[in-house]
Design an enzyme around this catalytic site. Structure first.
Site, PDB file in Angstrom:
ATOM      1  N   GLY A   7       0.619  -1.766  -0.046  1.00  0.00           N
ATOM      2  CA  GLY A   7       0.370  -0.292  -0.165  1.00  0.00           C
ATOM      3  C   GLY A   7       1.057   1.145  -0.037  1.00  0.00           C
ATOM      4  N   SER A  14       2.337  -0.687   8.576  1.00  0.00           N
ATOM      5  CA  SER A  14       2.931  -0.692   9.541  1.00  0.00           C
ATOM      6  C   SER A  14       1.732  -1.705  10.977  1.00  0.00           C
ATOM      7  CB  SER A  14       4.113   0.330  10.103  1.00  0.00           C
ATOM      8  OG  SER A  14       4.532   0.451   8.951  1.00  0.00           O
ATOM      9  N   SER A  15       0.579  -0.836  10.444  1.00  0.00           N
ATOM     10  CA  SER A  15      -0.561  -0.412  12.131  1.00  0.00           C
ATOM     11  C   SER A  15      -0.559  -2.144  11.922  1.00  0.00           C
ATOM     12  CB  SER A  15      -1.532   0.660  11.499  1.00  0.00           C
ATOM     13  OG  SER A  15      -0.629   1.571  11.204  1.00  0.00           O
ATOM     14  N   GLU A  31       9.270  -2.639   7.438  1.00  0.00           N
ATOM     15  CA  GLU A  31      10.504  -1.917   6.454  1.00  0.00           C
ATOM     16  C   GLU A  31      11.365  -1.354   7.039  1.00  0.00           C
ATOM     17  OE1 GLU A  31       8.027   1.568   4.723  1.00  0.00           O
ATOM     18  OE2 GLU A  31       9.257   0.325   2.993  1.00  0.00           O
ATOM     19  N   TYR A  43      13.979  12.572  -0.216  1.00  0.00           N
ATOM     20  CA  TYR A  43      12.467  14.125  -0.122  1.00  0.00           C
ATOM     21  C   TYR A  43      13.035  15.684  -0.208  1.00  0.00           C
ATOM     22  CZ  TYR A  43       9.162  10.497   1.301  1.00  0.00           C
ATOM     23  OH  TYR A  43       8.297   9.467   1.435  1.00  0.00           O
ATOM     24  N   ASP A  78       5.838  -5.963   5.662  1.00  0.00           N
ATOM     25  CA  ASP A  78       5.466  -4.435   5.592  1.00  0.00           C
ATOM     26  C   ASP A  78       6.518  -3.725   4.587  1.00  0.00           C
ATOM     27  OD1 ASP A  78       5.298  -2.353   5.285  1.00  0.00           O
ATOM     28  OD2 ASP A  78       6.147  -1.859   7.759  1.00  0.00           O
ATOM     29  N   ARG A  79       6.039  -3.966   3.275  1.00  0.00           N
ATOM     30  CA  ARG A  79       5.565  -3.879   1.977  1.00  0.00           C
ATOM     31  C   ARG A  79       7.082  -4.949   1.118  1.00  0.00           C
ATOM     32  NH1 ARG A  79       6.769   2.198   1.634  1.00  0.00           N
ATOM     33  NH2 ARG A  79       5.318   2.563   0.941  1.00  0.00           N
ATOM     34  N   ASP A  84       8.674  -1.540  -4.298  1.00  0.00           N
ATOM     35  CA  ASP A  84      10.036  -0.600  -4.918  1.00  0.00           C
ATOM     36  C   ASP A  84      10.145  -0.462  -6.352  1.00  0.00           C
ATOM     37  OD1 ASP A  84      10.836  -0.524  -2.109  1.00  0.00           O
ATOM     38  OD2 ASP A  84      11.502  -3.072  -2.215  1.00  0.00           O
ATOM     39  N   GLU A 145       8.219  13.599   5.351  1.00  0.00           N
ATOM     40  CA  GLU A 145       7.727  14.062   5.023  1.00  0.00           C
ATOM     41  C   GLU A 145       6.216  14.992   4.489  1.00  0.00           C
ATOM     42  OE1 GLU A 145       6.666   8.547   5.138  1.00  0.00           O
ATOM     43  OE2 GLU A 145       5.679   9.756   6.431  1.00  0.00           O
TER      44      GLU A 145
HETATM   45  N1  LIG Z   1      -7.118   1.836   8.991  1.00  0.00           N
HETATM   46  C1  LIG Z   1      -6.550   2.736   9.627  1.00  0.00           C
HETATM   47  N2  LIG Z   1      -7.082   4.008  10.526  1.00  0.00           N
HETATM   48  C2  LIG Z   1      -7.105   4.902  10.421  1.00  0.00           C
HETATM   49  N3  LIG Z   1      -5.859   5.469  10.745  1.00  0.00           N
HETATM   50  C3  LIG Z   1      -4.494   4.744  10.424  1.00  0.00           C
HETATM   51  C4  LIG Z   1      -5.179   3.222   9.936  1.00  0.00           C
HETATM   52  N4  LIG Z   1      -4.139   3.162   9.296  1.00  0.00           N
HETATM   53  C5  LIG Z   1      -2.717   3.851   9.546  1.00  0.00           C
HETATM   54  N5  LIG Z   1      -3.221   4.772  10.552  1.00  0.00           N
HETATM   55  C6  LIG Z   1      -2.467   5.529  11.138  1.00  0.00           C
HETATM   56  O1  LIG Z   1      -1.994   6.415   9.771  1.00  0.00           O
HETATM   57  C7  LIG Z   1      -1.013   6.564  10.320  1.00  0.00           C
HETATM   58  C8  LIG Z   1       0.366   6.114   9.357  1.00  0.00           C
HETATM   59  O2  LIG Z   1       0.019   4.082   9.585  1.00  0.00           O
HETATM   60  P1  LIG Z   1       1.429   2.991   9.026  1.00  0.00           P
HETATM   61  O3  LIG Z   1       3.152   4.074   9.541  1.00  0.00           O
HETATM   62  O4  LIG Z   1       0.297   2.361   9.799  1.00  0.00           O
HETATM   63  O5  LIG Z   1       1.858   3.455   8.039  1.00  0.00           O
HETATM   64  P2  LIG Z   1       2.571   2.682   6.518  1.00  0.00           P
HETATM   65  O6  LIG Z   1       1.303   2.064   5.106  1.00  0.00           O
HETATM   66  O7  LIG Z   1       3.262   2.048   6.924  1.00  0.00           O
HETATM   67  O8  LIG Z   1       3.336   3.881   5.521  1.00  0.00           O
HETATM   68  P3  LIG Z   1       4.438   3.758   5.165  1.00  0.00           P
HETATM   69  O9  LIG Z   1       4.563   3.574   3.887  1.00  0.00           O
HETATM   70  O10 LIG Z   1       4.978   5.011   5.624  1.00  0.00           O
HETATM   71  O11 LIG Z   1       5.819   2.824   5.597  1.00  0.00           O
HETATM   72  C9  LIG Z   1      -0.330   6.287  11.877  1.00  0.00           C
HETATM   73  O12 LIG Z   1      -0.423   7.124  12.507  1.00  0.00           O
HETATM   74  C10 LIG Z   1      -1.661   4.940  11.919  1.00  0.00           C
HETATM   75  O13 LIG Z   1      -1.710   4.840  13.023  1.00  0.00           O
HETATM   76  N1  LIG Z   2      10.883   6.468  -3.215  1.00  0.00           N
HETATM   77  C1  LIG Z   2      11.083   5.425  -1.745  1.00  0.00           C
HETATM   78  N2  LIG Z   2      11.414   4.344  -3.117  1.00  0.00           N
HETATM   79  C2  LIG Z   2      10.818   3.211  -1.928  1.00  0.00           C
HETATM   80  O1  LIG Z   2      11.468   1.611  -2.617  1.00  0.00           O
HETATM   81  C3  LIG Z   2       9.866   3.100  -0.879  1.00  0.00           C
HETATM   82  N3  LIG Z   2      10.075   2.852   0.133  1.00  0.00           N
HETATM   83  C4  LIG Z   2      10.052   3.048   0.904  1.00  0.00           C
HETATM   84  N4  LIG Z   2       9.636   4.505   0.850  1.00  0.00           N
HETATM   85  C5  LIG Z   2       9.443   5.521   1.352  1.00  0.00           C
HETATM   86  C6  LIG Z   2       7.567   6.406   1.172  1.00  0.00           C
HETATM   87  C7  LIG Z   2       7.721   6.198   3.140  1.00  0.00           C
HETATM   88  O2  LIG Z   2       8.444   8.099   3.061  1.00  0.00           O
HETATM   89  C8  LIG Z   2       8.874   5.868   3.867  1.00  0.00           C
HETATM   90  C9  LIG Z   2       8.177   4.839   4.674  1.00  0.00           C
HETATM   91  O3  LIG Z   2       7.428   4.415   3.619  1.00  0.00           O
HETATM   92  O4  LIG Z   2      10.447   5.172   3.137  1.00  0.00           O
HETATM   93  C10 LIG Z   2      10.110   4.587  -0.335  1.00  0.00           C
HETATM   94  N5  LIG Z   2      10.344   5.628  -1.288  1.00  0.00           N
END
Ligand SMILES: Nc1ncnc2c1ncn2[C@@H]1O[C@H](COP(=O)(O)OP(=O)(O)OP(=O)(O)O)[C@@H](O)[C@H]1O
Ligand SMILES: Nc1nc(=O)c2ncn([C@H]3C[C@H](O)[C@@H](CO)O3)c2[nH]1
Length: 217
Positions: A7, A14-15, A31, A43, A78-79, A84, A145
């Site tokens: 996603g 991660s959540s 990740e 960034y 996680d990813r 990538d 970010e």
């Molecule tokens: N389904 C949800 N409903 C509400 N809040 C959410 C939900 N999923 C995640 N969040 C909140 O959104 C924020 C981002 O979530 P998270 O860090 O899990 O995203 P991620 O997909 O792992 O991000 P990244 O790609 O940057 O690693 C966190 O503050 C989390 O608490």
């Molecule tokens: N440019 C770029 N390429 C990747 O393959 C990639 N995978 C993760 N990310 C960035 C997104 C979030 O800020 C943060 C957490 O996902 O790391 C990436 N950024």
């Protein structure tokens, strides 16, 4: 078995990974975001650092796949490595932040290393609209970010849609990240846990019946 959680940035990977770890006892591998020494610079200046940042993520993802041992447990990633290459790096190339020569080198590196790549047993995609992603990124509050361009996120979202719909290497599940708040809402949490455990059970049954048939379908 390995289950990939995929996603866009802030979708909730991660959540969800930590929820599944806690509630269903799965093993989680997160990740290596904080370890990427190029991410903040990336960034700030995508032109200068896109290639370095991509290469770092790529190597880390292969490192994970090399080390992980599939011993019958459920391991959450996680990813995935596909994101990538197919989403982040492709987008940076399309936006001309990675030039032709670097893109070829990056892609050749991926192709060479991917000879030994085993796809995940299943893929879970947390699908979110742009407003939800923006809200979540803001809520999490990672400094680097804070200035992400919504148009950049939208491009990634379009590539996610396109990639996920054509991905055929493993069974897939979509979790509605706009509707289901599995972080704060216990009822939504229950729905997601049921969806995921049903999905994983089906995969495990499929794997078992394949083994039982000696691999014949
Ligand atoms: N389904 C949800 N409903 C509400 N809040 C959410 C939900 N999923 C995640 N969040 C909140 O959104 C924020 C981002 O979530 P998270 O860090 O899990 O995203 P991620 O997909 O792992 O991000 P990244 O790609 O940057 O690693 C966190 O503050 C989390 O608490
Ligand atoms: N440019 C770029 N390429 C990747 O393959 C990639 N995978 C993760 N990310 C960035 C997104 C979030 O800020 C943060 C957490 O996902 O790391 C990436 N950024």
């Amino acid at each position: 078995m390995i289950i990939g959680i995929c996603g866009n940035i802030g979708a909730g990977k991660s959540s969800l990974t930590s929820l599944l770890q806690k509630e269903l006892g799965f093993t989680a591998v997160y990740e290596a975001v904080d370890e990427n020494p190029f991410l903040e610079d990336f960034y700030r200046d995508m032109h200068r650092w896109a290639f370095h940042s991509q290469l770092f993520f790529l190597i880390k993802r292969f490192d994970f796949l090399k080390k992980v041992k599939d011993e019958g447990t459920v391991i959450l990633q996680d990813r995935t490595i596909y994101e990538d290459v197919e989403i982040f790096a492709r987008n940076l190339h399309m936006m001309k932040y990675i030039d032709e020569r670097d893109w070829k080198l990056y892609h050749d590196t991926f192709t060479t290393l991917s000879d030994h790549l085993t796809p995940p047993s299943g893929l879970i995609y947390i699908k979110c609209s742009l407003p939800t992603l923006l809200k979540r990124i803001q809520k999490r509050g990672r400094g680097y970010e804070s200035d992400i361009d919504p148009r950049y996120l939208e491009r990634l979202n379009n590539l996610y849609e396109e990639w996920f719909s054509r991905f055929e290497l493993s069974p897939k599940l979509v979790v509605d990240g706009d509707k289901l708040d599995f972080v704060e809402n216990p009822e939504d949490r229950k729905i997601v846990l049921e969806q995921v455990s049903g999905f994983v059970k089906n995969i495990a049954t499929g794997v078992q019946s394949k083994l039982f048939n000696g691999g014949k379908t």
